[in-house]
Design a protein around this motif. Structure first.
Motif, PDB file in Angstrom:
ATOM      1  N   ILE A  71      25.219 -15.049  -4.225  1.00 23.84           N
ATOM      2  CA  ILE A  71      24.477 -13.265  -3.421  1.00 23.84           C
ATOM      3  C   ILE A  71      23.582 -13.217  -3.147  1.00 23.84           C
ATOM      4  CG2 ILE A  71      24.445 -12.510  -5.890  1.00 23.84           C
ATOM      5  CD1 ILE A  71      25.990  -9.364  -4.025  1.00 23.84           C
ATOM      6  N   TYR A  72      22.830 -14.097  -3.487  1.00 24.96           N
ATOM      7  CA  TYR A  72      21.032 -14.300  -3.129  1.00 24.96           C
ATOM      8  C   TYR A  72      21.385 -14.830  -2.316  1.00 24.96           C
ATOM      9  CZ  TYR A  72      19.673 -11.368  -7.039  1.00 24.96           C
ATOM     10  OH  TYR A  72      19.664 -10.795  -7.650  1.00 24.96           O
ATOM     11  N   MET A  75      22.431 -13.059   0.835  1.00 23.26           N
ATOM     12  CA  MET A  75      21.025 -12.433   1.430  1.00 23.26           C
ATOM     13  C   MET A  75      19.995 -12.400   2.108  1.00 23.26           C
ATOM     14  SD  MET A  75      21.065 -10.082  -2.742  1.00 23.26           S
ATOM     15  CE  MET A  75      20.000  -8.813  -2.201  1.00 23.26           C
ATOM     16  N   MET A 149      31.975 -11.461   0.614  1.00 23.27           N
ATOM     17  CA  MET A 149      30.730 -11.816   0.117  1.00 23.27           C
ATOM     18  C   MET A 149      29.420 -10.429   1.733  1.00 23.27           C
ATOM     19  SD  MET A 149      28.397 -12.570  -1.761  1.00 23.27           S
ATOM     20  CE  MET A 149      28.890 -13.646  -3.308  1.00 23.27           C
ATOM     21  N   ILE A 151      29.805  -7.835   2.929  1.00 21.76           N
ATOM     22  CA  ILE A 151      30.007  -6.592   2.654  1.00 21.76           C
ATOM     23  C   ILE A 151      28.431  -6.053   1.335  1.00 21.76           C
ATOM     24  CG2 ILE A 151      30.505  -4.198   1.572  1.00 21.76           C
ATOM     25  CD1 ILE A 151      33.033  -5.554   3.331  1.00 21.76           C
ATOM     26  N   LEU A 152      29.039  -7.565   0.203  1.00 24.12           N
ATOM     27  CA  LEU A 152      28.188  -7.331  -1.038  1.00 24.12           C
ATOM     28  C   LEU A 152      26.822  -7.172  -0.298  1.00 24.12           C
ATOM     29  CD1 LEU A 152      30.363  -8.440  -3.950  1.00 24.12           C
ATOM     30  CD2 LEU A 152      29.918  -6.293  -3.167  1.00 24.12           C
ATOM     31  N   ASP A 155      25.846  -4.155   0.961  1.00 20.04           N
ATOM     32  CA  ASP A 155      25.353  -3.366  -0.122  1.00 20.04           C
ATOM     33  C   ASP A 155      24.010  -3.426  -1.245  1.00 20.04           C
ATOM     34  OD1 ASP A 155      27.196  -2.495   0.668  1.00 20.04           O
ATOM     35  OD2 ASP A 155      28.592  -2.394  -0.533  1.00 20.04           O
ATOM     36  N   ALA A 156      22.781  -5.279  -1.177  1.00 19.49           N
ATOM     37  CA  ALA A 156      22.864  -5.491  -2.073  1.00 19.49           C
ATOM     38  C   ALA A 156      20.988  -5.431  -1.132  1.00 19.49           C
ATOM     39  CB  ALA A 156      22.759  -6.782  -2.155  1.00 19.49           C
ATOM     40  N   PHE A 158      20.797  -3.172   1.041  1.00 22.10           N
ATOM     41  CA  PHE A 158      19.674  -1.747   1.164  1.00 22.10           C
ATOM     42  C   PHE A 158      18.965  -1.483  -0.579  1.00 22.10           C
ATOM     43  CE2 PHE A 158      23.232  -1.448   4.292  1.00 22.10           C
ATOM     44  CZ  PHE A 158      22.329  -0.915   5.423  1.00 22.10           C
ATOM     45  N   PRO A 159      19.767  -1.416  -0.805  1.00 22.21           N
ATOM     46  CA  PRO A 159      18.853  -1.093  -2.574  1.00 22.21           C
ATOM     47  C   PRO A 159      17.902  -2.059  -2.798  1.00 22.21           C
ATOM     48  CG  PRO A 159      21.037  -1.753  -2.866  1.00 22.21           C
ATOM     49  CD  PRO A 159      20.832  -1.601  -1.660  1.00 22.21           C
ATOM     50  N   PHE A 162      14.363   0.012  -1.148  1.00 22.44           N
ATOM     51  CA  PHE A 162      13.888   0.711  -1.555  1.00 22.44           C
ATOM     52  C   PHE A 162      12.807   0.357  -3.090  1.00 22.44           C
ATOM     53  CE2 PHE A 162      17.667   2.621   0.891  1.00 22.44           C
ATOM     54  CZ  PHE A 162      17.252   3.759   1.777  1.00 22.44           C
ATOM     55  N   ARG A 163      13.829  -0.610  -3.356  1.00 18.51           N
ATOM     56  CA  ARG A 163      12.782  -1.298  -4.824  1.00 18.51           C
ATOM     57  C   ARG A 163      11.566  -1.866  -4.277  1.00 18.51           C
ATOM     58  NH1 ARG A 163      14.534  -5.030  -9.262  1.00 18.51           N
ATOM     59  NH2 ARG A 163      16.247  -6.184  -8.000  1.00 18.51           N
TER      60      ARG A 163
ATOM     61  N   MET B 129      37.943  -6.505  -0.533  1.00 12.08           N
ATOM     62  CA  MET B 129      37.915  -6.072  -2.249  1.00 12.08           C
ATOM     63  C   MET B 129      38.725  -6.001  -3.147  1.00 12.08           C
ATOM     64  SD  MET B 129      34.101  -6.354  -2.214  1.00 12.08           S
ATOM     65  CE  MET B 129      32.765  -6.287  -1.181  1.00 12.08           C
ATOM     66  N   PHE B 158      24.760   5.343   0.320  1.00 12.80           N
ATOM     67  CA  PHE B 158      23.369   4.911  -0.572  1.00 12.80           C
ATOM     68  C   PHE B 158      22.469   6.031  -0.229  1.00 12.80           C
ATOM     69  CE2 PHE B 158      26.576   1.035  -1.449  1.00 12.80           C
ATOM     70  CZ  PHE B 158      26.483   0.970  -2.861  1.00 12.80           C
ATOM     71  N   PHE B 162      19.286   8.593  -1.953  1.00 14.10           N
ATOM     72  CA  PHE B 162      17.535   8.092  -2.082  1.00 14.10           C
ATOM     73  C   PHE B 162      16.748   9.560  -1.873  1.00 14.10           C
ATOM     74  CE2 PHE B 162      18.991   4.147  -2.397  1.00 14.10           C
ATOM     75  CZ  PHE B 162      18.703   3.688  -3.907  1.00 14.10           C
ATOM     76  N   ALA B 187      17.969   2.296  -7.362  1.00 17.18           N
ATOM     77  CA  ALA B 187      17.970   0.493  -6.656  1.00 17.18           C
ATOM     78  C   ALA B 187      18.917  -0.131  -7.389  1.00 17.18           C
ATOM     79  CB  ALA B 187      17.033   1.043  -5.579  1.00 17.18           C
ATOM     80  N   GLY B 191      22.143  -2.705  -6.107  1.00 12.97           N
ATOM     81  CA  GLY B 191      22.142  -4.135  -5.793  1.00 12.97           C
ATOM     82  C   GLY B 191      22.714  -5.220  -6.465  1.00 12.97           C
ATOM     83  N   SER B 192      21.354  -6.046  -6.161  1.00 16.20           N
ATOM     84  CA  SER B 192      21.980  -7.448  -6.613  1.00 16.20           C
ATOM     85  C   SER B 192      21.724  -8.419  -7.757  1.00 16.20           C
ATOM     86  CB  SER B 192      21.450  -8.481  -5.845  1.00 16.20           C
ATOM     87  OG  SER B 192      20.380  -8.360  -5.389  1.00 16.20           O
ATOM     88  N   ALA B 196      26.440  -4.823  -7.494  1.00 12.87           N
ATOM     89  CA  ALA B 196      27.132  -5.860  -6.385  1.00 12.87           C
ATOM     90  C   ALA B 196      27.537  -6.658  -7.014  1.00 12.87           C
ATOM     91  CB  ALA B 196      25.787  -5.723  -5.645  1.00 12.87           C
TER      92      ALA B 196
END
Lengths: 337, 337
Positions: A71-72, A75, A149, A151-152, A155-156, A158-159, A162-163, B129, B158, B162, B187, B191-192, B196
């Motif tokens: 997943i990383y 990304m 993947m 999509i995920l 999804d990962a 976006f947050p 913020f983090r 999924m 999502f 926030f 977050a 997330g990852s 996710a």
């Protein structure tokens, strides 16, 4: 006075050729570089090159590979793509520096903007959306990693954006209320009031939607990037609103020029590449009308910047960004290019 | 002492039957209600019913329909679904109230948790999924609105979560640094590093992944909900960490019981409903082992709560939540049910 240092016309062709900033296939021609104004002491080329290198490095550090690695990798594939132009982060940092603030205050938000921007592009490219198998000359995320993947990964991202802002914005430079406003601003820009709405309207397509879709899908990211920089710097409300209008104009201008270039490229090659759904502004209203609108947007963006005269040379990067958005590979108004 | 007011064993069957809180098809049987402890003065039924009604109303207000309407309809469809159990928001509010804080401090975050939870479920259900055509007895989001719109509805929920926290958390009740920590916590959970990753591992499937996937996909939401409530209330760090362990245990327990119920239902009907990819803990390790683990999780969660003895009756909702998670429609340990 900022504007007297480097006149509007001399800014038409700027020596913007840093890594990643201009798409290689749409790079400024040599003669455009030779027309650089000699009057400015502000080294724009160094400014952009240095800034983009710093952003690239910080993005690389911001997404370390952990378990589960795949997943990383997905990304990082999109965020660190070589062809990425880094427009949202550079606009954020340039806006922050306009007010004399330290760019260190803006880097975490700048990185977050690139993350949410990448997330949005990954999802836009999906087969059920715009169905784009490639992005920036490379296979799009789902082409490499699969639709699930991709999509995920979005999804990962976006947050993570913020983090990243909350965890990394230096508290000695940016008070917490400003960080909260930045988060609200980005959330507004990417959600149903912004880019998600734009993508929906883009899927709907047609003349009734195209202008709104352009504003939402592309204007919001520019607007948000410029506003976030101003917020982090502690700008006044009227200054923030001025940069809001500037950023939105530049965001739409940027995409409009992309669409014009694509249309011209199609015409030259005799090829037709239809999007699965929706149509661009150029496809709906034609190249000529699009170029008119682009010139209006360029003028509108610069008019907003004229209001920041008191900040002197600090305005130069933002002026140059307008012309970079407008003049990639051709001069707007010259239909022969 | 909280625990003497309502003993662990008497909590096995609680009168939890408010609207939306228990799936109608898995509702507590009449005899379970009749075993209510007579010793407590704390009216749990009123507590839960009132709380869920308040959350439902605030969620309804939090997503007004704007232009373009269809994306808001899709968002509301999943968030306001009649079968939604509101577990994340009720856990957040109950955790906040454990420390004597006003529930008004927690409502915006509680709503945000439901939004991001719904977003995650919408994306999890997609054909690429888990390929679930239904959710909570209703057609899943993409079944009604299409895959493209379902992706966008999730993408919009999502950031709305926030934004809702920042815009609506009462500043007189919650200082800004706490709001920032809540944002980081959510977050992280979605997330990852959290859900996710859990969904990715769920897609991978197999014994090597199932425990990690359970923790990430289901434990994170429980953990995050409990922690956010504590953060908003200004709890001490050791209290936050205690609720973190509690929430994670309850989150995994909740899903484990769901999976046990599904497996039992399949066995009774002689039907086999295979997930497109991945397997649940029950499918990999069997019902018996799953029920053992569920009892361990119940005990673990309650052990954590025992550390909050000084808060008296305020602990009761959180104790009852554990048993609600464990005892929906059957008593763990009774394989005949």
């Amino acid at each position: 006075m900022a504007f007297s240092v480097l006149s509007s016309s001399s800014l038409l062709y700027l020596p913007l050729k840093p890594r990643n900033f201009i798409l290689p296939i749409r790079c400024s021609s040599p003669q455009s570089i030779s027309t650089q104004s000699k009057s400015t002491q502000f080294d724009l080329k160094t400014y952009w090159t240095t800034l983009i290198a710093e952003i690239d490095q910080k993005l690389d550090e911001a997404i370390p590979v952990k378990y589960p690695e795949q997943i990383y990798h997905a990304m990082r594939y999109s965020v660190l793509a070589k062809g990425a132009k880094r427009s949202p982060p550079v606009m954020c940092v340039a806006s922050c520096e306009l007010f004399g603030a330290d760019r260190l205050a803006a880097f975490p938000t700048a990185c977050a903007l690139e993350m949410v921007h990448a997330a949005s592009l990954i999802h836009d490219d999906l087969p059920c959306m715009d169905d784009d198998p490639s992005r920036r000359g490379q296979p799009s995320n789902h082409t490499i990693y699969g639709v699930d993947m991709a999509i995920l990964a979005g999804d990962a991202l976006f947050p993570l954006g913020f983090r990243h802002i909350v965890s990394n914005t230096p508290s000695n430079l940016v008070p917490e209320p400003r960080v909260l406003r930045v988060i609200t601003e980005i959330a507004r820009a990417v959600g149903s009031t912004g880019m998600a709405a734009g993508q929906f309207l883009d899927l709907e397509g047609g003349p009734n939607f195209v202008e709104f879709a352009q504003e939402k899908k592309f204007g919001e990211m520019g607007e948000c990037s410029a506003v976030c920089g101003a917020l982090l710097a502690g700008a006044e409300e009227d200054e923030i609103e001025r940069l809001r209008r500037y950023g939105r104009a530049v965001g739409v201008l940027y995409q409009l020029v992309d669409d014009i270039l694509e249309e011209k490229s199609k015409s030259k090659n005799g090829g037709v590449v239809e999007k699965k759904k929706g149509k661009s502004y150029v496809e709906v209203f034609g190249v000529e009308k699009a170029m008119e609108v682009a010139e209006e947007l360029r003028a509108k963006a610069k008019l907003e910047l004229d209001g920041f005269e008191k900040y002197g040379e600090s305005t130069l990067p933002l002026y140059s960004f307008v012309d970079y958005a407008a003049d990639r590979g051709f001069k707007i108004g010259d239909s022969s290019s």
